[in-house]
Design a protein around this motif. Structure first.
Motif, short mmCIF file in Angstrom:
data_model
loop_
_atom_site.label_atom_id
_atom_site.label_comp_id
_atom_site.label_asym_id
_atom_site.label_seq_id
_atom_site.Cartn_x
_atom_site.Cartn_y
_atom_site.Cartn_z
N PHE A 50 -5.07 -25.79 -3.42
CA PHE A 50 -4.97 -25.34 -1.94
C PHE A 50 -4.29 -26.19 -1.02
CE2 PHE A 50 -8.80 -23.37 -3.71
CZ PHE A 50 -8.50 -21.93 -3.37
N GLY A 51 -3.86 -27.58 -1.55
CA GLY A 51 -3.26 -28.64 -0.68
C GLY A 51 -4.25 -29.05 0.59
N PHE A 52 -5.77 -28.85 -0.02
CA PHE A 52 -6.37 -29.58 1.20
C PHE A 52 -6.36 -31.18 0.87
CE2 PHE A 52 -9.39 -25.71 0.31
CZ PHE A 52 -8.81 -24.96 1.27
N SER A 53 -6.73 -31.81 1.96
CA SER A 53 -6.89 -33.32 2.16
C SER A 53 -7.91 -33.58 1.34
CB SER A 53 -6.84 -33.80 3.51
OG SER A 53 -8.41 -33.18 4.01
N ALA A 54 -7.99 -34.93 0.88
CA ALA A 54 -9.11 -35.37 -0.06
C ALA A 54 -10.50 -35.04 0.82
CB ALA A 54 -9.04 -37.00 -0.17
N ALA A 55 -10.46 -35.38 2.05
CA ALA A 55 -11.87 -35.27 2.82
C ALA A 55 -12.18 -34.11 2.83
CB ALA A 55 -11.54 -35.85 4.16
N LYS A 56 -11.25 -32.91 2.94
CA LYS A 56 -11.85 -31.54 2.94
C LYS A 56 -12.09 -31.18 1.72
CE LYS A 56 -10.59 -26.83 4.10
NZ LYS A 56 -10.95 -26.14 5.37
N ALA A 57 -11.53 -31.48 0.63
CA ALA A 57 -11.84 -31.16 -0.64
C ALA A 57 -13.20 -31.60 -1.25
CB ALA A 57 -10.87 -31.75 -1.82
N ASP A 58 -13.46 -32.90 -0.70
CA ASP A 58 -14.65 -33.48 -1.09
C ASP A 58 -15.75 -32.86 -0.25
OD1 ASP A 58 -13.63 -35.45 -2.69
OD2 ASP A 58 -13.61 -36.82 -1.39
N THR A 59 -15.37 -32.67 0.98
CA THR A 59 -16.59 -31.72 1.83
C THR A 59 -16.94 -30.30 0.98
OG1 THR A 59 -15.70 -32.50 3.73
CG2 THR A 59 -17.14 -30.60 3.87
N LEU A 60 -15.97 -29.62 0.42
CA LEU A 60 -16.11 -28.42 -0.16
C LEU A 60 -16.71 -28.46 -1.41
CD1 LEU A 60 -12.60 -26.62 0.81
CD2 LEU A 60 -15.00 -25.95 1.61
N MET A 61 -16.25 -29.55 -2.09
CA MET A 61 -17.00 -29.61 -3.47
C MET A 61 -18.38 -30.41 -3.37
SD MET A 61 -18.20 -32.88 -5.08
CE MET A 61 -17.06 -33.99 -4.39
N MET A 62 -18.77 -31.00 -2.39
CA MET A 62 -20.29 -31.34 -2.05
C MET A 62 -20.98 -30.07 -1.87
SD MET A 62 -20.69 -34.49 -2.97
CE MET A 62 -22.45 -34.41 -2.48
N GLU A 63 -20.17 -29.01 -0.85
CA GLU A 63 -21.13 -27.75 -0.64
C GLU A 63 -21.22 -27.15 -2.10
OE1 GLU A 63 -19.09 -25.00 2.22
OE2 GLU A 63 -19.14 -26.65 3.55
N VAL A 64 -20.57 -27.11 -2.86
CA VAL A 64 -20.39 -26.58 -4.32
C VAL A 64 -21.61 -27.07 -4.86
CG1 VAL A 64 -19.62 -26.08 -6.53
CG2 VAL A 64 -18.11 -25.55 -4.38
N HIS A 65 -21.54 -28.45 -5.06
CA HIS A 65 -22.52 -29.14 -5.58
C HIS A 65 -24.05 -29.25 -5.17
CE1 HIS A 65 -24.46 -32.40 -8.14
NE2 HIS A 65 -24.75 -33.10 -6.98
N GLN A 66 -24.01 -29.08 -3.76
CA GLN A 66 -25.42 -29.26 -3.12
C GLN A 66 -26.07 -27.84 -2.71
OE1 GLN A 66 -24.64 -31.74 0.09
NE2 GLN A 66 -25.06 -33.56 -0.85
N GLN A 67 -25.27 -27.09 -2.41
CA GLN A 67 -25.76 -25.62 -2.19
C GLN A 67 -25.57 -24.40 -2.99
OE1 GLN A 67 -24.13 -24.95 1.92
NE2 GLN A 67 -24.25 -26.56 2.43
N GLY A 68 -24.87 -24.99 -3.99
CA GLY A 68 -24.56 -24.17 -5.28
C GLY A 68 -23.49 -23.04 -5.03
N ARG A 69 -22.69 -23.31 -3.82
CA ARG A 69 -21.42 -22.39 -3.74
C ARG A 69 -21.02 -22.92 -2.37
NH1 ARG A 69 -22.75 -16.54 -1.27
NH2 ARG A 69 -21.16 -17.32 0.23
N SER A 70 -19.52 -22.64 -2.21
CA SER A 70 -18.94 -22.80 -1.27
C SER A 70 -17.83 -21.70 -0.85
CB SER A 70 -18.08 -24.08 -1.29
OG SER A 70 -17.58 -24.56 -0.03
N VAL A 71 -17.43 -21.41 0.28
CA VAL A 71 -16.35 -20.31 0.68
C VAL A 71 -15.18 -21.17 0.98
CG1 VAL A 71 -15.62 -18.71 2.11
CG2 VAL A 71 -17.79 -18.66 1.55
N VAL A 72 -14.25 -21.34 0.07
CA VAL A 72 -13.15 -22.11 -0.32
C VAL A 72 -11.73 -21.40 0.53
CG1 VAL A 72 -11.87 -23.61 -1.71
CG2 VAL A 72 -14.17 -23.16 -2.15
N SER A 73 -11.57 -20.21 0.27
CA SER A 73 -10.57 -19.68 1.10
C SER A 73 -10.93 -18.32 1.55
CB SER A 73 -9.54 -19.34 -0.11
OG SER A 73 -8.36 -18.74 0.20
N THR A 74 -10.10 -17.87 2.58
CA THR A 74 -10.13 -16.41 3.34
C THR A 74 -8.61 -15.84 3.37
OG1 THR A 74 -11.98 -17.31 4.60
CG2 THR A 74 -10.86 -15.33 5.28
N GLY A 75 -8.65 -14.40 3.04
CA GLY A 75 -7.32 -13.78 3.32
C GLY A 75 -7.42 -12.30 2.80
N SER A 76 -6.50 -11.76 2.46
CA SER A 76 -6.12 -10.42 1.86
C SER A 76 -6.93 -10.28 0.64
CB SER A 76 -4.81 -9.93 1.87
OG SER A 76 -4.05 -10.73 0.81
#
Length: 101
Positions: free
Chosen positions: A49-75
């Motif tokens: 996705f070309g995310f910055s390290a900070a954004k990628a780490d934030t999303l990864m922590m959502e996956v790890h702690q909450q069990g899932r993360s919305v990572v992308s939106t579109g068609s």
């Protein structure tokens, strides 16, 4: 003198549902799994996705702690491609309509 009247382009009623369907965005959900390292998940988010390290780490922590993360939106087509990409990387991912609960 003749009068020319223009009729607006009107979609047939049966096409309105299709128009509304394509107007609603979809989301990519990446799910936690017991296989992939957190550092790898973050790497995938940065690489694909070309995310910055900070954004990628934030999303990864959502996956790890909450069990899932919305990572992308579109068609639907874009999100289907993202789901396929996540599967190629070995991550668990699904899509759903953004307006779904």
């Amino acid at each position: 003198m003749s009068v020319i009247t223009a009729t607006p382009d009107v979609l047939p009623v049966e096409d309105l549902g299709l128009l509304q369907e394509t107007a609603v965005p979809y989301v990519l959900i990446v799910w936690n799994d017991p296989v992939n390292l957190m550092s790898y998940v973050s790497y995938v988010f940065r690489s694909h996705f070309g995310f910055s390290a900070a954004k990628a780490d934030t999303l990864m922590m959502e996956v790890h702690q909450q069990g899932r993360s919305v990572v992308s939106t579109g068609s639907r087509e874009k999100i289907e491609a993202d789901v396929t990409a996540m599967h190629t990387y070995g991550l668990w991912a699904t899509l759903q309509r953004a307006d779904a609960s």
